[in-house]
Design a protein around this motif. Structure first.
Motif, PDB file in Angstrom:
ATOM      1  N   SER A 192       0.836  -1.213   0.000  1.00  0.00           N
ATOM      2  CA  SER A 192       0.000   0.000   0.000  1.00  0.00           C
ATOM      3  C   SER A 192       0.865   1.255   0.000  1.00  0.00           C
ATOM      4  CB  SER A 192      -0.924  -0.009   1.222  1.00  0.00           C
ATOM      5  OG  SER A 192      -1.851  -1.073   1.140  1.00  0.00           O
ATOM      6  N   GLN A 193       1.969   1.226   0.727  1.00  0.00           N
ATOM      7  CA  GLN A 193       2.873   2.383   0.735  1.00  0.00           C
ATOM      8  C   GLN A 193       3.446   2.636  -0.657  1.00  0.00           C
ATOM      9  OE1 GLN A 193       5.807   2.645   3.941  1.00  0.00           O
ATOM     10  NE2 GLN A 193       4.547   1.276   5.204  1.00  0.00           N
ATOM     11  N   ALA A 194       3.777   1.547  -1.380  1.00  0.00           N
ATOM     12  CA  ALA A 194       4.298   1.696  -2.735  1.00  0.00           C
ATOM     13  C   ALA A 194       3.243   2.306  -3.658  1.00  0.00           C
ATOM     14  CB  ALA A 194       4.756   0.339  -3.263  1.00  0.00           C
ATOM     15  N   LYS A 195       1.975   1.914  -3.483  1.00  0.00           N
ATOM     16  CA  LYS A 195       0.900   2.477  -4.296  1.00  0.00           C
ATOM     17  C   LYS A 195       0.688   3.955  -3.990  1.00  0.00           C
ATOM     18  CE  LYS A 195      -1.766  -1.766  -5.043  1.00  0.00           C
ATOM     19  NZ  LYS A 195      -3.043  -2.466  -4.767  1.00  0.00           N
ATOM     20  N   VAL A 196       0.757   4.313  -2.718  1.00  0.00           N
ATOM     21  CA  VAL A 196       0.595   5.723  -2.328  1.00  0.00           C
ATOM     22  C   VAL A 196       1.685   6.571  -2.966  1.00  0.00           C
ATOM     23  CG1 VAL A 196       0.713   7.338  -0.395  1.00  0.00           C
ATOM     24  CG2 VAL A 196      -0.619   5.229  -0.176  1.00  0.00           C
ATOM     25  N   LYS A 197       2.906   6.070  -2.908  1.00  0.00           N
ATOM     26  CA  LYS A 197       4.039   6.802  -3.467  1.00  0.00           C
ATOM     27  C   LYS A 197       3.905   6.982  -4.977  1.00  0.00           C
ATOM     28  CE  LYS A 197       9.104   6.705  -3.643  1.00  0.00           C
ATOM     29  NZ  LYS A 197      10.320   5.943  -3.250  1.00  0.00           N
ATOM     30  N   LYS A 198       3.345   5.968  -5.660  1.00  0.00           N
ATOM     31  CA  LYS A 198       3.259   5.994  -7.116  1.00  0.00           C
ATOM     32  C   LYS A 198       2.053   6.780  -7.621  1.00  0.00           C
ATOM     33  CE  LYS A 198       3.421   2.898 -11.120  1.00  0.00           C
ATOM     34  NZ  LYS A 198       3.558   1.495 -11.573  1.00  0.00           N
ATOM     35  N   TYR A 199       0.910   6.685  -6.919  1.00  0.00           N
ATOM     36  CA  TYR A 199      -0.330   7.221  -7.478  1.00  0.00           C
ATOM     37  C   TYR A 199      -0.889   8.457  -6.755  1.00  0.00           C
ATOM     38  CZ  TYR A 199      -0.363   2.727  -9.872  1.00  0.00           C
ATOM     39  OH  TYR A 199      -0.017   1.637 -10.632  1.00  0.00           O
ATOM     40  N   PHE A 200      -0.236   8.888  -5.659  1.00  0.00           N
ATOM     41  CA  PHE A 200      -0.744  10.046  -4.927  1.00  0.00           C
ATOM     42  C   PHE A 200       0.385  10.969  -4.501  1.00  0.00           C
ATOM     43  CE2 PHE A 200      -3.910   6.687  -3.764  1.00  0.00           C
ATOM     44  CZ  PHE A 200      -5.013   7.263  -4.384  1.00  0.00           C
ATOM     45  N   SER A 201       0.024  12.212  -4.287  1.00  0.00           N
ATOM     46  CA  SER A 201       0.903  13.141  -3.561  1.00  0.00           C
ATOM     47  C   SER A 201       0.083  13.690  -2.403  1.00  0.00           C
ATOM     48  CB  SER A 201       1.391  14.266  -4.481  1.00  0.00           C
ATOM     49  OG  SER A 201       0.290  14.996  -4.995  1.00  0.00           O
ATOM     50  N   ILE A 202       0.724  13.814  -1.243  1.00  0.00           N
ATOM     51  CA  ILE A 202      -0.001  14.207  -0.024  1.00  0.00           C
ATOM     52  C   ILE A 202       0.429  15.612   0.392  1.00  0.00           C
ATOM     53  CG2 ILE A 202      -0.448  13.607   2.386  1.00  0.00           C
ATOM     54  CD1 ILE A 202       0.248  10.718   1.648  1.00  0.00           C
ATOM     55  N   LYS A 203      -0.562  16.454   0.617  1.00  0.00           N
ATOM     56  CA  LYS A 203      -0.302  17.824   1.057  1.00  0.00           C
ATOM     57  C   LYS A 203      -1.112  18.104   2.311  1.00  0.00           C
ATOM     58  CE  LYS A 203       0.587  19.435  -3.661  1.00  0.00           C
ATOM     59  NZ  LYS A 203       0.219  20.381  -4.736  1.00  0.00           N
ATOM     60  N   LYS A 204      -0.522  18.913   3.210  1.00  0.00           N
ATOM     61  CA  LYS A 204      -1.202  19.220   4.472  1.00  0.00           C
ATOM     62  C   LYS A 204      -1.282  20.728   4.669  1.00  0.00           C
ATOM     63  CE  LYS A 204      -0.174  14.944   6.902  1.00  0.00           C
ATOM     64  NZ  LYS A 204       0.264  14.311   8.165  1.00  0.00           N
ATOM     65  N   TRP A 205      -2.455  21.153   5.102  1.00  0.00           N
ATOM     66  CA  TRP A 205      -2.656  22.551   5.499  1.00  0.00           C
ATOM     67  C   TRP A 205      -3.262  22.529   6.894  1.00  0.00           C
ATOM     68  CZ3 TRP A 205      -3.788  21.046   0.442  1.00  0.00           C
ATOM     69  CH2 TRP A 205      -3.034  21.684  -0.551  1.00  0.00           C
ATOM     70  N   GLY A 206      -2.445  22.901   7.854  1.00  0.00           N
ATOM     71  CA  GLY A 206      -2.907  22.868   9.238  1.00  0.00           C
ATOM     72  C   GLY A 206      -3.197  21.436   9.642  1.00  0.00           C
ATOM     73  N   GLY A 207      -4.430  21.188  10.071  1.00  0.00           N
ATOM     74  CA  GLY A 207      -4.804  19.845  10.496  1.00  0.00           C
ATOM     75  C   GLY A 207      -5.453  19.032   9.394  1.00  0.00           C
ATOM     76  N   LYS A 208      -5.566  19.598   8.199  1.00  0.00           N
ATOM     77  CA  LYS A 208      -6.213  18.899   7.099  1.00  0.00           C
ATOM     78  C   LYS A 208      -5.192  18.220   6.190  1.00  0.00           C
ATOM     79  CE  LYS A 208     -10.347  21.798   6.867  1.00  0.00           C
ATOM     80  NZ  LYS A 208     -11.208  22.631   5.988  1.00  0.00           N
ATOM     81  N   THR A 209      -5.613  17.074   5.647  1.00  0.00           N
ATOM     82  CA  THR A 209      -4.762  16.322   4.708  1.00  0.00           C
ATOM     83  C   THR A 209      -5.440  16.270   3.352  1.00  0.00           C
ATOM     84  OG1 THR A 209      -3.909  14.927   6.503  1.00  0.00           O
ATOM     85  CG2 THR A 209      -3.645  14.110   4.241  1.00  0.00           C
ATOM     86  N   ALA A 210      -4.717  16.727   2.319  1.00  0.00           N
ATOM     87  CA  ALA A 210      -5.231  16.676   0.949  1.00  0.00           C
ATOM     88  C   ALA A 210      -4.459  15.610   0.180  1.00  0.00           C
ATOM     89  CB  ALA A 210      -5.085  18.025   0.272  1.00  0.00           C
TER      90      ALA A 210
END
Length: 581
Positions: free
Chosen positions: A396-414
């Motif tokens: 699952s970590q490999a899939k996250v790295k390949k298919y998503f980028s994670i951004k955070k603003w304050g307490g929210k996760t995009a």
């Protein structure tokens, strides 16, 4: 001084009054014990009695012995009733399949009889646990006639688990029946356990998904005869891909050097290809479409796979083409060579011809895409809910790295999807690839690979019909012995299942024989075929368990009779070649 004890047994006659007024005359044998200083009574026997109101003793009748024969002509001496219908079918299967002969040829008579008896019990009872045999064997005839207790089968499992020669000898007999064109499916199944005593039970890939430790069962299975050939077990945490080398060594030791090995993508690796090629084995292996040297070939064949010429003759929804490649393989040295200066672990390269059979299926494309997108959506939901990436599985970590980028603003996760990577992955849904060094016809290759799926039904049968879903023993050697008995039982099951499958195909068809093609014969065959198609194998055997034989022995004669059977049941036995004893 008191007299010294003689040490001799003394016999005396005494009279003992009874409450009813009779007097018993008893013969008593005694001896004096000098250590305990009292007289011990050794035996007392009634020899006569004096009836009430009389003084004349009347001798008593001696007890009748166990083997004495009564005078009456109608008294039965012995009678026995056995369930023989089902057991005659199973005995016939053991004989005609060669399974019983392979067991008898691999060990001593008593051990062979115990193995066969336990294997037949599993088949006859649809995999009931072994303690049930204690009462079941009383009216079901088995080869081992001295009686099977818990101690008997436990000691047998220990013996079998430590006697590797016996097991490998049996496997060699099984391999001797393989034809030159036969192919072997090789796959694994896992057995879950709570036990802390099984050293091989470890956390790894669990096919039951019950989060328990597992032990892995690896099996070689003939796809042509639909018969298991050999098995081994290993710790549950070892990946499938590492087991090919041992399979090659086991087959070579059993005298099999030229057969074709068929595996799924769990066994794909170029190291395994190299091992198989150097050992002289042919192979068919399902490969991942993401492999770097395979994906470009898929891109080259997209147009060819759209053409009518590529349609599979037995599955029009699948298209296939074959590509011949000269591919470089690497094999790591197991030993150092003083002559060449090569060291242990050095990679050696060699080139071989292989066939890349590429397939495309529209239905599979839609299904693969739906599963892929559902998986990504689940990951996205987990991440947005605050689940840390490092708490996910490695895949699952490999899939996250390949298919998503994670951004955070304050307490929210995009979680932002990588649309290009997702689109690239979607391009290859519906494609699958079989790699072979022999099969250049893509559809013959596909036909053989699909027959490999019969090994999955074998694993299911092991868990459902041979009590193979749990370990039930304390240590690894005992487990190995228990698995061997289960394996023999599954050999019976698979052979009988194949005979029934062939029988269903032959019934109810005109064959140009006037005697055979009469309306009554064809009607009876159609009834039998309908019954076979709607009755599982276990219930077929249970149906014939009602056929009993009664044996009665009298003073001067003996008689036997057997339960009557219907014309349909008689046809079933006739087609299988079974004679009721």
């Amino acid at each position: 001084m008191p007299a010294k004890p003689s040490g001799q047994i003394k016999t005396s006659v005494i009279k003992k009054p009874q409450k009813n007024g009779d007097t018993y005359i008893l013969e008593r044998r005694t001896i004096y014990d000098p250590e305990k200083k009292y007289t011990k009574v050794l035996s007392t026997k009634l020899i006569a009695k004096i009836p009430k109101g009389s003084e004349i003793p009347v001798p008593t009748r001696p007890k009748r012995g166990k083997n004495s024969i009564p005078d009456t002509k109608t008294q039965i001496v012995t009678a026995k009733r056995n369930h023989i219908g089902m057991m005659d079918i199973i005995g016939h299967i053991g004989s005609t399949s060669g399974i019983d002969n392979a067991i008898y040829s691999s060990t001593d008579l008593a051990t062979a009889q115990k193995v066969i008896s336990l294997a037949r019990y599993l088949l006859a009872t649809n995999g009931q646990s072994f303690p049930g045999i204690l009462t079941w064997q009383y009216n079901h005839p088995l080869p081992y006639e001295d009686g099977i207790t818990e101690d008997v089968y436990h000691n047998l499992f220990v013996r079998l688990g430590t006697d590797e020669s016996l097991q490998q000898s049996f496997f060699k007999h099984r391999c001797a029946s393989l034809s030159a064109s036969d192919a072997l499916a090789y796959d694994s199944s896992t057995i879950s356990t709570y036990s802390e005593n099984q050293n091989e039970a470890r956390y790894g890939f669990n096919k039951a998904h019950d989060s328990l430790k597992t032990i892995k069962l690896l099996t070689l299975y003939s796809i042509e005869s639909r018969q298991p050939v050999a098995f081994t077990k290993q710790p549950g945490n070892l990946p499938d891909v590492t087991s090919i080398t041992n399979a090659i060594n086991q087959l070579s030791a059993l005298g099999v050097n030229t057969t074709e090995i068929i595996t799924d993508n769990g066994y794909y690796s170029e190291q395994n290809f190299a091992e198989l090629l150097l050992a002289g084995f042919d192979f068919i292996t399902l490969a991942k479409t993401s492999v770097k040297w395979i994906r470009p070939e898929i891109d080259k064949q997209r147009e060819a796979l759209d053409g009518f010429k590529s349609v599979c003759p037995f599955d029009p929804s699948t298209h296939g083409v074959s590509v011949l490649l000269m591919h470089d393989f690497e094999k790591k040295r197991k030993y150092a060579s003083h002559k060449s200066g090569a060291q242990k672990g050095d990679a050696e390269t060699f080139t071989r011809r292989i066939y890349l059979n590429i397939y495309f299926n529209h239905s599979r494309q839609s299904a693969d895409k739906a599963v892929f997108e559902a998986d990504l959506f689940e990951l996205k939901t987990l991440l947005e809910s605050g689940t840390p990436v490092n708490e996910l599985s490695d895949l699952s970590q490999a899939k996250v790295k390949k298919y998503f980028s994670i951004k955070k603003w304050g307490g929210k996760t995009a979680v932002v999807p990588n649309n290009k990577a997702i689109a690239d992955a979607n391009k290859y849904h519906g494609y699958f690839v079989l790699v072979s060094n022999k099969e250049k016809d893509p559809f013959e290759c596909l036909r053989k690979y699909r027959k490999r799926e019969t090994i999955e039904s074998f694993f299911e049968a092991g868990k459902q019909h041979a009590d193979g879903n749990r370990v039930r023993v304390w240590n690894t050697d005992t487990l190995r012995g228990r698995m061997f008995v289960q394996f023999v039982s599954l050999c019976y099951y698979e052979y009988l299942n194949e005979e029934i499958r062939k029988l269903k195909k032959s019934l109810g068809k005109e064959n140009g024989n006037v005697a055979h093609d009469t309306k009554a014969v064809l009607n009876n065959e159609s009834k039998l075929k309908s019954w076979l198609c709607n009755t599982p194998l276990y219930l077929q055997l249970q149906w014939f368990d009602t056929v009993e034989r009664v044996d009665i022995s009298e003073k001067l004669k003996s008689r036997r009779w057997t339960t009557e059977i219907t014309s349909r049941d008689e046809l079933y036995l006739q087609k299988l070649g079974v004679t009721i004893s």
